[in-house]
Design a protein around this motif. Structure first.
Motif, mmCIF file in Angstrom:
data_model
loop_
_atom_site.group_PDB
_atom_site.id
_atom_site.type_symbol
_atom_site.label_atom_id
_atom_site.label_comp_id
_atom_site.label_asym_id
_atom_site.label_seq_id
_atom_site.Cartn_x
_atom_site.Cartn_y
_atom_site.Cartn_z
ATOM 1 N N GLY A 125 5.475 -8.558 1.232
ATOM 2 C CA GLY A 125 4.450 -7.516 1.357
ATOM 3 C C GLY A 125 3.234 -7.905 0.526
ATOM 4 O O GLY A 125 3.368 -8.268 -0.645
ATOM 5 N N ARG A 126 2.061 -7.838 1.134
ATOM 6 C CA ARG A 126 0.809 -8.175 0.423
ATOM 7 C C ARG A 126 0.523 -7.169 -0.682
ATOM 8 O O ARG A 126 -0.042 -7.490 -1.699
ATOM 9 C CB ARG A 126 -0.358 -8.115 1.419
ATOM 10 N N GLY A 127 0.892 -5.902 -0.443
ATOM 11 C CA GLY A 127 0.544 -4.819 -1.365
ATOM 12 C C GLY A 127 -0.582 -3.991 -0.773
ATOM 13 O O GLY A 127 -1.634 -4.527 -0.417
ATOM 14 N N CYS A 128 -0.348 -2.688 -0.605
ATOM 15 C CA CYS A 128 -1.366 -1.803 -0.039
ATOM 16 C C CYS A 128 -1.200 -0.407 -0.639
ATOM 17 O O CYS A 128 -0.284 -0.174 -1.432
ATOM 18 C CB CYS A 128 -1.235 -1.750 1.488
ATOM 19 N N ASP A 129 -2.066 0.518 -0.260
ATOM 20 C CA ASP A 129 -1.986 1.887 -0.794
ATOM 21 C C ASP A 129 -0.668 2.562 -0.419
ATOM 22 O O ASP A 129 -0.134 3.369 -1.168
ATOM 23 C CB ASP A 129 -3.156 2.742 -0.275
ATOM 24 N N CYS A 185 2.179 -3.747 5.230
ATOM 25 C CA CYS A 185 1.427 -4.937 4.771
ATOM 26 C C CYS A 185 2.287 -6.198 4.764
ATOM 27 O O CYS A 185 1.988 -7.160 4.065
ATOM 28 C CB CYS A 185 0.835 -4.688 3.382
ATOM 29 N N ARG A 186 3.377 -6.191 5.548
ATOM 30 C CA ARG A 186 4.263 -7.361 5.560
ATOM 31 C C ARG A 186 3.603 -8.530 6.285
ATOM 32 O O ARG A 186 2.869 -8.344 7.259
ATOM 33 C CB ARG A 186 5.616 -7.018 6.181
ATOM 34 N N GLU A 187 3.846 -9.738 5.809
ATOM 35 C CA GLU A 187 3.320 -10.934 6.481
ATOM 36 C C GLU A 187 4.196 -12.138 6.142
ATOM 37 O O GLU A 187 4.760 -12.209 5.046
ATOM 38 C CB GLU A 187 1.868 -11.199 6.059
ATOM 39 N N PRO A 188 4.340 -13.090 7.086
ATOM 40 C CA PRO A 188 5.122 -14.294 6.791
ATOM 41 C C PRO A 188 4.280 -15.271 5.959
ATOM 42 O O PRO A 188 3.085 -15.446 6.225
ATOM 43 C CB PRO A 188 5.427 -14.861 8.173
ATOM 44 N N SER A 248 2.956 -2.613 -4.386
ATOM 45 C CA SER A 248 4.136 -3.348 -4.870
ATOM 46 C C SER A 248 4.642 -4.343 -3.825
ATOM 47 O O SER A 248 5.385 -5.268 -4.147
ATOM 48 C CB SER A 248 5.258 -2.369 -5.207
ATOM 49 N N GLY A 249 4.242 -4.144 -2.552
ATOM 50 C CA GLY A 249 4.769 -4.983 -1.475
ATOM 51 C C GLY A 249 6.079 -4.471 -0.911
ATOM 52 O O GLY A 249 6.607 -5.009 0.054
#
Length: 569
Positions: free
Chosen positions: A490-494, A458-461, A499-500
């Motif tokens: 990290g946006r945070g995902c399952d 879930c990483r994003e700039p 937590s990101g």
């Protein structure tokens, strides 16, 4: 004829002699094993070389590692774990409607046909080492079920009676046909392994038993267990750890071993009486985790070169330093693995032995029986060692023996708890080692910490907000130093427990003990003096290494600040 072609191939390409080939073919006929299995068990060919030979011969793909592979969900749901384990088969990808299946038995076609019938699709074999397949099967099937809530519903007050009667030396977590309280404790361990947790805390409150798990170094609250089940759970845990069920007023320590398929997981258990009952902490040592090499633990190329140079010295002492849970043991194992060879006698004394290393003699500390680090180290010197590893230098006696061993022609590795590389030197002098011994025996000090890395899923700039800009200022960075002025988060995902972050990497401070440091040690210079002069000569601190990893997009500014807050740059 196929056998003649294999014989010719083994002669020409695999480098076997005619006698070895005849011996292998005779053993194949007598034992009923496949030729590939015979070649490996008789040590005629290493497994990787054997699989590569058959891959070339049969026109199959050879894949030496399954690191980071995701197993298609359809395979996990439709293929029983027993079938996958028995035949050493696991799906690794679907390409153009064909299911790619990893196998370590190139000449066994029947299980592949059975699998194709079971899944009603075309399958294609990919040759992979047996250990890689076993590890992937364990990882894949851990995700299959999570019966914690279901087990909670089944718990009754009467279960405590059934606890003691159903103990086995090694519990298999995938066997769910257990009494509810046993099943519950197993499922908590099961879930912790699934989430990559290093510790499970069972914390009693007035109205509930709170389950908490430490994932990537941070504690998270999980399920709350009803208070009525607390006694049953604590008793079950004590039975697992061979502790005294009747003793509730004193702290106790225990150990257990649990099995997940082919792999063992060691669990250290600690109980402490608190106001609302007994608090339990499990420390999980997953032995299915592989030993990392020096190239895989996060070292920069310069630090890697420095460490590789010093670990090949014939004598001296190398210290790895940092707080508990900072990855020191992993680094030491990577160093030992890098120099492990039949020509060296390598001995370790540890508390506890965390992972088994082939070709290395490992000793477990047993204080009750009188086997301390110091006593073990004394005995080692009569075992004709080349290299020794001491789990930890805690006192003057251990430090003195380790340093004298380093001076008498042995290479010694050890750990010590200090904040940075320079303070390791002063710590040894503080615990009573003579400065001249420290200066003449020490080769290198490696300080380290673990940084959580941004979740790959879930990483994003993002554009840095005001808080991030403050953090960058603390790290003496400007947003312009990042690609397009954006930071990776990290946006945070399952996958990452929202937590990101998922996984960790290490940051290092590698300080060789050169002539300048040796002079400072003899005249008892302070840690800050030693560090300042090392910085002038090019030392890169923990924070500098953290900043490099931040600029590479591996982590976040607040994580670097959190981990390096005690380090002066």
């Amino acid at each position: 004829m196929l056998q003649d072609r294999i014989r010719e191939g083994l002669l020409r390409k695999a480098g076997l002699t005619q006698i070895q080939i005849d011996d292998a073919l005779a053993a194949e006929h007598e034992s009923g094993l496949g030729l590939d299995q015979v070649l490996i068990t008789k040590n005629f060919l290493p497994e990787a070389k054997c699989l590569q030979f058959f891959a070339d011969f049969l026109g199959m793909e050879f894949r030496p590692s399954l690191e980071g592979i995701g197993v298609p969900g359809d395979f996990i749901h439709k293929v029983p774990v027993q079938f996958a384990r028995t035949h050493g088969l696991i799906a690794i990808a679907i390409r153009e409607g064909v299911l790619q299946v990893a196998t370590h038995k190139p000449l066994e076609v029947q299980p592949m046909d059975d699998l194709a019938t079971m899944l009603r699709c075309e399958v294609e074999g990919v040759l992979t080492p047996r250990s890689e397949i076993a590890n992937l099967i364990n990882r894949a099937y851990r995700h299959k079920a999570d019966g914690v809530d279901e087990a909670l519903e089944d718990i009754e007050d009467t279960d405590i009676v059934a606890v003691a009667g159903q103990i086995q030396e090694s519990e298999d977590l995938l066997d769910q046909n257990k009494a509810p309280v046993i099943k519950l404790v197993n499922m908590l361990l099961f879930q912790a392994l699934k989430l990559r947790a290093s510790d499970i805390h069972l914390q009693p409150y007035a109205d509930r038993l709170q389950v908490r798990m430490r994932i990537d170094g941070v504690l998270y609250d999980m399920e709350s267990v009803p208070k009525r089940a607390q006694e049953a759970i604590v008793s079950r845990v004590k039975v697992m750890g061979k502790m005294d069920i009747a003793e509730r007023r004193l702290p106790q320590d225990g150990r257990a071993s649990i099995r997940i398929g082919d792999g063992d997981v060691d669990v250290r258990i600690s109980s402490v009486p608190v106001t609302s009952g007994e608090r339990i902490v499990f420390r999980i040592l997953d032995k299915t985790t592989k030993i990392y090499s020096l190239e895989q633990i996060g070292l920069s190329l310069d630090n890697q070169r420095t460490i590789k140079r010093y670990i090949n010295y014939s004598h001296g002492i190398i210290f790895v330093t940092g707080p508990t849970g900072s990855g020191k043991t992993t680094t030491l194992y990577a160093c030992l693995d890098a120099i492990n060879a039949p020509s060296l006698n390598i001995l370790t004394i540890e508390d506890p032995v965390e992972y088994n290393l082939d070709g290395i003699s490992q000793v477990q500390v047993n204080v009750k029986k009188g086997l301390t680090f110091a006593n073990g180290l004394r005995s080692f010197l009569r075992q004709d060692p080349d290299v020794m590893m001491v789990g930890e230098v805690r006192d003057n006696e251990t430090a003195d023996i380790a340093i004298r061993a380093a001076l008498t022609g042995h290479l010694v590795f050890s750990t010590v708890h200090t904040n940075d590389s320079a303070s390791t030197v002063t710590r040894l002098i503080d615990i009573g080692v003579e400065p001249y011994l420290v200066s003449s025996s020490m080769l290198l000090v490696v300080a380290q910490r673990l940084l959580r890395t941004v979740c790959a899923n879930c990483r994003e700039p993002v554009e840095p907000d005001e808080q991030m800009l403050f953090h960058l200022e603390d790290l003496k960075l400007k947003r312009e130093q990042f690609q397009n002025g954006k930071l990776m988060i990290g946006r945070g995902c399952d996958e990452c427990f929202h937590s990101g972050y998922a996984g960790r990497t290490a940051i290092y401070e590698v300080m060789p003990i050169d002539s300048a440091v040796q002079e400072q040690i003899v005249r008892k210079a302070t840690a800050s003096e030693i560090k300042r002069s090392a910085l002038e000569r090019g030392l890169r601190t923990l924070r500098m290494d953290g900043v490099d990893k931040l600029l590479a997009g591996l982590t976040t500014p607040d994580e670097v600040l959190r981990v390096t807050q005690l380090d002066v740059t």
